[in-house]
Design an enzyme around this catalytic site. Structure first.
Site, PDB file in Angstrom:
ATOM      1  N   CYS A  23      27.283  -5.683 -25.911  1.00  0.00           N
ATOM      2  CA  CYS A  23      26.570  -4.569 -26.521  1.00  0.00           C
ATOM      3  C   CYS A  23      26.858  -3.320 -25.703  1.00  0.00           C
ATOM      4  O   CYS A  23      26.618  -3.312 -24.491  1.00  0.00           O
ATOM      5  CB  CYS A  23      25.063  -4.831 -26.574  1.00  0.00           C
ATOM      6  SG  CYS A  23      24.113  -3.433 -27.224  1.00  0.00           S
ATOM      7  N   ARG A  73      33.149  -7.003 -35.780  1.00  0.00           N
ATOM      8  CA  ARG A  73      32.268  -5.867 -35.462  1.00  0.00           C
ATOM      9  C   ARG A  73      31.602  -6.040 -34.101  1.00  0.00           C
ATOM     10  O   ARG A  73      31.945  -5.390 -33.132  1.00  0.00           O
ATOM     11  CB  ARG A  73      31.219  -5.705 -36.585  1.00  0.00           C
ATOM     12  CG  ARG A  73      30.517  -4.339 -36.565  1.00  0.00           C
ATOM     13  CD  ARG A  73      29.317  -4.282 -35.651  1.00  0.00           C
ATOM     14  NE  ARG A  73      28.300  -5.275 -35.942  1.00  0.00           N
ATOM     15  CZ  ARG A  73      27.247  -5.507 -35.191  1.00  0.00           C
ATOM     16  NH1 ARG A  73      27.061  -4.810 -34.071  1.00  0.00           N
ATOM     17  NH2 ARG A  73      26.374  -6.459 -35.500  1.00  0.00           N
TER      18      ARG A  73
END
Length: 307
Positions: free
Chosen positions: A249, A24
């Site tokens: 991110c 993820r």
């Protein structure tokens, strides 16, 4: 394959839990879409290597993170055994998808700063709790375990330093909503060992014991493993990591890769601390994924053992 020499130290735990986030958090920032069959094999390889927890994907809207648009198909490919893999949910819509697919564990993703809450959650720092409250309540009522991430715990690219008291206040409120564990994220990798100890001590002072805390370090400044050691010696027993050091991110360009699982395992095994992880199998998996992505792994242990 070489293993670290084992030298134990008094006061350290016999075992810790590694919370693997590679599928993820590791893949979410990849620009080229990784085929869903490859993602499924990645999860299965990590499980076979002994990782006790593997976060599989997120039900974030595909417009925001296109890489994870295949979340439902991935979970279907993982079959009934995949029910135990946590999935990230951003809101009640994401939770409903998790409930529809009979998940057992979800995670929510909060922010310690105002700017990141706006950019990542389309919310304010205060309003995020009203957003997460119904999600956690419904999840717990449905029998799901809920983990809460807090991002920007050590610094924010727009706001700079983040007050420890602010991080503790946010984390405390997420736990009060009903989360069973709080993962403290150094999203842009600016934390240092002393800062880690100070933050953990502040949480303890606010009534949050170490067994409710996990740590999630990025290695932007090469401090991730040192920070993990500081957390270990303080009393934390759950460590987030990403196979091969994958990660970043999509909402914070200064965030580079996560602490590499292999580097963490080498460190822990050298202290005689059990992780349940087969390091050779894990390195093989990260070499395979590096080939898929077309670039070498940044993990120093992968480089050393696969060279």
């Amino acid at each position: 394959m070489r293993s670290p020499s084992v030298v134990t130290e008094p006061g350290l735990p016999e075992s810790v839990t590694i919370y693997e986030v590679g599928p993820r958090d590791g893949l979410q920032n990849e620009k080229a879409i990784v085929p869903v069959a490859v993602k499924a094999e990645f999860v299965e390889r990590l499980v076979a290597a002994g990782l006790p927890v593997v976060e599989a994907t997120s039900f974030v809207h595909p417009r925001w993170v296109p890489q994870l648009a295949d979340a439902a198909e991935l979970l279907e490919r993982l079959g009934p055994d995949g029910r135990r893999h946590p999935v990230l949910v951003p809101n009640e819509r994401g939770l409903q998808r998790a409930l529809d697919l009979d998940r057992e564990h979800i995670a929510i993703f909060g922010s310690a700063t105002e700017t990141f809450a706006q950019r990542n959650l389309n919310s304010t720092l205060e309003d995020q709790f009203a957003m997460f409250g119904p999600t956690v309540e419904r999840a717990r009522a449905g029998g799901l375990d809920v983990r809460a991430y807090v991002s920007m715990c050590f610094g924010d690219p727009w706001e700079g330093d983040v007050a420890i008291e602010q991080v503790v206040a946010v984390g405390r409120r997420l736990l009060d909503l009903g989360a069973s564990q709080l993962s403290l994220g150094d999203t842009i990798g600016v934390g240092t060992a002393g800062h880690v100890r100070a933050l953990l001590e502040a949480f303890n002072g606010a009534g949050v014991p170490d067994d409710l805390l996990a740590v999630h370090f990025h290695d932007t400044y090469g401090q991730a493993l040192a920070n993990a050691e500081a957390a270990l010696r303080h009393g934390v027993r759950t460590f987030d990591a990403s196979a091969g050091g994958l990660g970043g991110c999509p909402y914070a360009e200064s965030a580079t890769g996560n602490l590499a699982t292999e580097d963490l395992v080498w460190f822990l095994h050298g202290l005689g601390i059990r992780t349940g992880v087969d390091l050779a199998a894990l390195v093989e998996t990260s070499v395979w994924m590096a080939d898929v992505l077309g670039r070498p792994s940044p993990s120093r242990v992968v480089q050393a053992l696969a060279g």
